[in-house]
Design an enzyme around this catalytic site. Sequence first.
Site, PDB file in Angstrom:
ATOM      1  NE  ARG A  92      20.080   3.872 -39.915  1.00 46.12           N
ATOM      2  CZ  ARG A  92      18.981   3.310 -39.008  1.00 46.12           C
ATOM      3  NH1 ARG A  92      17.751   3.521 -39.533  1.00 46.12           N
ATOM      4  NH2 ARG A  92      19.290   2.422 -38.293  1.00 46.12           N
ATOM      5  CG  HIS A 135      18.338  -2.751 -38.584  1.00 44.05           C
ATOM      6  ND1 HIS A 135      18.117  -1.325 -38.944  1.00 44.05           N
ATOM      7  CD2 HIS A 135      16.985  -3.010 -38.382  1.00 44.05           C
ATOM      8  CE1 HIS A 135      16.784  -0.782 -39.159  1.00 44.05           C
ATOM      9  NE2 HIS A 135      16.039  -1.969 -38.650  1.00 44.05           N
ATOM     10  CD  GLU A 175      13.795   1.152 -34.000  1.00 39.09           C
ATOM     11  OE1 GLU A 175      13.187   0.243 -33.797  1.00 39.09           O
ATOM     12  OE2 GLU A 175      13.326   2.146 -34.694  1.00 39.09           O
ATOM     13  CG  ASN A 298      15.208   4.835 -35.961  1.00 40.82           C
ATOM     14  OD1 ASN A 298      15.796   5.556 -36.535  1.00 40.82           O
ATOM     15  ND2 ASN A 298      15.150   3.513 -36.219  1.00 40.82           N
ATOM     16  CE1 TYR A 300       8.668   4.444 -39.200  1.00 45.45           C
ATOM     17  CE2 TYR A 300      10.090   4.176 -37.372  1.00 45.45           C
ATOM     18  CZ  TYR A 300       9.929   3.916 -38.593  1.00 45.45           C
ATOM     19  OH  TYR A 300      10.728   3.250 -39.481  1.00 45.45           O
ATOM     20  CD  GLU A 358      14.317   2.951 -38.917  1.00 50.72           C
ATOM     21  OE1 GLU A 358      13.084   2.651 -38.525  1.00 50.72           O
ATOM     22  OE2 GLU A 358      15.294   2.230 -38.901  1.00 50.72           O
TER      23      GLU A 358
HETATM   24  C1  BG6 Z   1      11.625   0.472 -37.118  1.00 53.63           C
HETATM   25  C2  BG6 Z   1      12.519  -0.483 -37.728  1.00 53.63           C
HETATM   26  O1  BG6 Z   1      11.378   0.139 -35.685  1.00 53.63           O
HETATM   27  O2  BG6 Z   1      10.365   0.358 -37.526  1.00 53.63           O
HETATM   28  C3  BG6 Z   1      12.418  -1.087 -38.981  1.00 53.63           C
HETATM   29  O3  BG6 Z   1      13.960  -0.013 -37.245  1.00 53.63           O
HETATM   30  C4  BG6 Z   1      11.060  -1.152 -39.101  1.00 53.63           C
HETATM   31  O4  BG6 Z   1      13.225  -1.838 -39.210  1.00 53.63           O
HETATM   32  C5  BG6 Z   1      10.176   0.032 -38.974  1.00 53.63           C
HETATM   33  O5  BG6 Z   1      10.928  -1.817 -40.336  1.00 53.63           O
HETATM   34  C6  BG6 Z   1       8.657  -0.140 -39.121  1.00 53.63           C
HETATM   35  O6  BG6 Z   1       8.118  -1.242 -38.453  1.00 53.63           O
HETATM   36  P1  BG6 Z   1       7.295  -2.353 -39.124  1.00 53.63           P
HETATM   37  O7  BG6 Z   1       7.263  -3.511 -38.138  1.00 53.63           O
HETATM   38  O8  BG6 Z   1       5.961  -1.550 -39.274  1.00 53.63           O
HETATM   39  O9  BG6 Z   1       7.812  -2.893 -40.320  1.00 53.63           O
END
Ligand code: BG6
Length: 456
Positions: A92, A135, A175, A298, A300, A358
């Site tokens: 991607r 993006h 996002e 996405n 985390y 992501e």
């Molecule tokens: C996501 C984005 O929100 O988080 C990425 O799509 C980004 O582009 C990633 O790099 C991690 O966030 P950061 O600010 O820790 O790099």
Amino acid sequence: QMAAAIRKMFRGGELHANEFMWGAAVAAYQVEGSWNEGGRTASIWDVFTHQSKAMGLGKVANDDTGDEAAHFYRKYKEDIETMRELNLTHFRFSISWTRVLKQGMYRNEAGITFYKNLVRALKRANVEPVVTLYHWDMPDHLDWREDGIVEAFVTFAKLMFTELPTVKYWITLNEPWVFCKLGYQWGSHHLKCGHNALKAHARAYRLFKKDFAPKRPGAQVGLTLNADWRVPLDPSNPEDERQCEIEMDSALGWFAEPVYGSGFYPASLRKEYPHVLPNMTAADRNLIRNSSDFFGLNHYTTMYVDSTSPRAETRHRNGVVIGPHAATWWLYAVPWGFRRLLAYIQDKWNPPFIIVTENGMSDEKKSDVEDYLSDQMRIFYFETYLAELSKAILEDNVRVSGYFAWSLLDNLSWVDGYDKRYGFVYVDYGDAERNRTIKASGRYYSSLIRSVTYQA
Ligand code: BG6
């Protein structure tokens, strides 16, 4: 377990087990560099980082810029070799808008050729491209709060749909919550941005379906939304529970409900912004509702919500952190939150498929390169998150058709600059050539993909 999950997903379905997408992701501004080469003009991110640097404002840590980044523009062929070594089936990346349209307006042959070559080289290597149009690096004169952005985006989308006819997977926007909420958070401007983002996405989707899809069987267009998962700190406190719902609505529901659900904004959002939330007209709703072939997610981290904390009012990453594995200031490894979020999305909106576009973690700053290379923490993160993904598929029957790690390469973090490293591949920024070395996590991912695709 992962292999069993994949077999289950695709048994008797339209897809074959070997079509599960095993990918990694990058974004143009974070990796390409060559910011003014080949006719590329400045985007909002070039202007922002250059101004900050000139004035020493440190808007991005150390006043880092994407001027050179990881030199992906020059080194993409080498990176495709690495993708093969990692056994990736999909990759991607995003398009730099001002590389293909100078000042966002004038066709730039060299930039278009770059992406054509990239797609061709990926196909040749048997790595399927998944292309994000936006993006975050848009032409400097555009503004998501203004209506003109919709038409400008559709023009850009049409150009790329036309020039890259072999691409099967498109993501319109990455996002919108981040670029609207964090980009325009003062007052209620983010709501106007969100409305225009939804329209721009949906217009590009409809254009593709009408003019391109008939000649491109199987091609899909979707939208990528970001969401953390939220859990009440005190499950017996109904206020914590309610606050969680509100936060999920304002992070994910804001875009998911119009596109994948009722076509309206969530009730809690309408209540919160009674006069300023743009009106979802019948025409808007017809355009936006059901305008996505998949749900790009996405994800985390997960946080508790504590409604008694004054920070609960900020509605942004306001939770109490769930330790102990802090990877960076906002990112805590909470694998079980991933599974719950996946089930929540399917229960609430029932999209055809979810693609995890992501998921990943960064390291804290380290002084020793060896420590970056033997990144056991990242392996732990992926192992545990992928185990939860398989449970979501096997036990909760969530339909997931792909998984993309963030990121293939160490790259520029929007806030923390080059201090933060997310890659399977270490990039030496001290070296003019930006030498690359595969980290332990890259080896781990590579053997995982090999084993599950073999057994599946
Ligand atoms: C996501 C984005 O929100 O988080 C990425 O799509 C980004 O582009 C990633 O790099 C991690 O966030 P950061 O600010 O820790 O790099």
